[in-house]
Design an enzyme around this catalytic site. Structure first.
Site, mmCIF file in Angstrom:
data_model
loop_
_atom_site.group_PDB
_atom_site.id
_atom_site.type_symbol
_atom_site.label_atom_id
_atom_site.label_comp_id
_atom_site.label_asym_id
_atom_site.label_seq_id
_atom_site.Cartn_x
_atom_site.Cartn_y
_atom_site.Cartn_z
ATOM 1 N N GLY A 1 38.797 11.209 -23.481
ATOM 2 C CA GLY A 1 38.161 11.889 -22.356
ATOM 3 C C GLY A 1 36.713 12.264 -22.590
ATOM 4 O O GLY A 1 36.290 13.359 -22.224
ATOM 5 N N SER A 2 35.904 11.353 -23.167
ATOM 6 C CA SER A 2 34.508 11.702 -23.410
ATOM 7 C C SER A 2 33.722 11.840 -22.109
ATOM 8 O O SER A 2 32.861 12.729 -21.983
ATOM 9 C CB SER A 2 33.842 10.670 -24.329
ATOM 10 O OG SER A 2 33.735 9.408 -23.711
ATOM 11 N N ASN A 3 34.005 11.001 -21.115
ATOM 12 C CA ASN A 3 33.360 11.182 -19.812
ATOM 13 C C ASN A 3 33.884 12.434 -19.114
ATOM 14 O O ASN A 3 33.144 13.095 -18.383
ATOM 15 C CB ASN A 3 33.562 9.944 -18.940
ATOM 16 C CG ASN A 3 32.492 8.897 -19.185
ATOM 17 O OD1 ASN A 3 31.308 9.177 -19.079
ATOM 18 N ND2 ASN A 3 32.915 7.683 -19.518
ATOM 19 N N MET B 1 43.445 4.195 -18.053
ATOM 20 C CA MET B 1 43.764 2.792 -18.294
ATOM 21 C C MET B 1 45.027 2.355 -17.550
ATOM 22 O O MET B 1 45.967 1.816 -18.139
ATOM 23 C CB MET B 1 43.897 2.541 -19.793
ATOM 24 C CG MET B 1 42.670 2.933 -20.592
ATOM 25 S SD MET B 1 41.156 2.104 -20.028
ATOM 26 C CE MET B 1 41.505 0.421 -20.515
ATOM 27 N N ASN C 1 35.104 5.764 -10.091
ATOM 28 C CA ASN C 1 35.401 5.188 -11.397
ATOM 29 C C ASN C 1 34.079 4.858 -12.076
ATOM 30 O O ASN C 1 33.071 4.596 -11.412
ATOM 31 C CB ASN C 1 36.233 3.913 -11.245
ATOM 32 C CG ASN C 1 36.589 3.283 -12.586
ATOM 33 O OD1 ASN C 1 37.188 3.933 -13.442
ATOM 34 N ND2 ASN C 1 36.211 2.027 -12.784
ATOM 35 N N HIS D 1 32.427 2.203 -14.953
ATOM 36 C CA HIS D 1 32.691 0.940 -15.659
ATOM 37 C C HIS D 1 31.492 0.622 -16.539
ATOM 38 O O HIS D 1 30.341 0.792 -16.124
ATOM 39 C CB HIS D 1 32.910 -0.193 -14.653
ATOM 40 C CG HIS D 1 33.204 -1.504 -15.305
ATOM 41 N ND1 HIS D 1 34.399 -1.780 -15.927
ATOM 42 C CD2 HIS D 1 32.422 -2.611 -15.470
ATOM 43 C CE1 HIS D 1 34.366 -3.002 -16.424
ATOM 44 N NE2 HIS D 1 33.181 -3.529 -16.166
ATOM 45 N N ALA E 1 24.750 6.552 -22.112
ATOM 46 C CA ALA E 1 24.266 6.490 -20.728
ATOM 47 C C ALA E 1 25.345 6.929 -19.738
ATOM 48 O O ALA E 1 25.045 7.601 -18.742
ATOM 49 C CB ALA E 1 23.792 5.072 -20.406
#
Length: 226
Positions: A18-20, A96, A113, A115, A179
């Site tokens: 869960g880094s984002n 995922m 989402n 990507h 980023a």
């Protein structure tokens, strides 16, 4: 500075670390951010992002896909949790699982989402391997509105990242992820505030920003004050 009259309630779907998710939680701590993280849901019991969310004071729930007999049953369980937390916008953050068209339609134009490529290029898995094999000099990441087709849907925002000589998959992946952690909070702020609106199959942006410099990462639309 954007005046926030109501913070939109966000649910975050994860499968791992869960880094984002961390980046979204950190951004939502700002009082002028137009969204709050209402709940984090993982589909795997070993997703360490659940404990990280709880440590941050966010409600976190496990909804294991493998204990449900069908994809539809799993998604019904997801929707029950999202409804209980009054979620308005859904964000995939390393989730995922491919979701059914029925679930995607239920959350139509309310589901984001991220990507790790500049869509529509390099959809799917093994993105960085394929970027390196292609000889591309620029890659990046994209936040888009979810559609039934994988890695398709209106593009909310993108960040460009250079591919450097001697790059490995790990080095490029780390650069793109850096980023991502800037882009996703930016894109969610645009979306939750109504400055990025879905019109047909495109995003219409309402921005007051001008390009002030050429600093990395390059954003489109550019970062501006909330």
């Amino acid at each position: 500075m954007l005046e926030v009259t109501r913070r939109r309630r966000v649910g975050v779907l994860i499968s791992g670390r869960g880094s984002n998710m961390d980046a979204l939680i950190a951004a939502a701590r700002a009082p002028d951010y137009p969204a709050s993280i209402a709940v984090v849901i993982a589909n795997r019991a070993d997703a360490i992002g659940l404990d990280k969310a709880r440590d941050a004071g966010i409600a976190a729930t496990l909804v294991e896909h493998k204990i449900h007999p069908t994809r539809e049953a799993f998604e019904a369980a997801l929707n029950a949790v999202l409804s209980a937390h009054r979620v308005e916008i859904l964000c995939n953050a390393g989730f995922m699982r491919v979701l059914t068209p029925g679930f995607v339609e239920h959350w139509r134009d309310r589901h984001l989402n991220i990507h790790p490529s500049l869509l529509p290029g390099f959809k799917g898995l093994n993105t960085h391997e394929r970027v390196l094999a292609s000889g591309a000099l620029i890659t990046g990441c994209t936040v888009h509105v979810v559609r039934a087709d994988v890695d398709a849907g209106p593009i909310v925002a993108q960040a460009a990242v250079p591919v450097l000589a001697g790059d490995t998959v790990d080095r490029l992946s780390a650069r793109v992820m850096t980023a991502e952690h800037v882009l996703y909070p930016h894109a969610l702020a645009l979306f939750a505030s109504g400055r990025a609106k879905v019109v047909g199959e495109r995003i219409e942006h309402v921005l007051n920003a001008t390009i002030s410099d050429a600093s990395w990462p390059l954003m489109s639309p550019v970062l501006d004050s909330r």
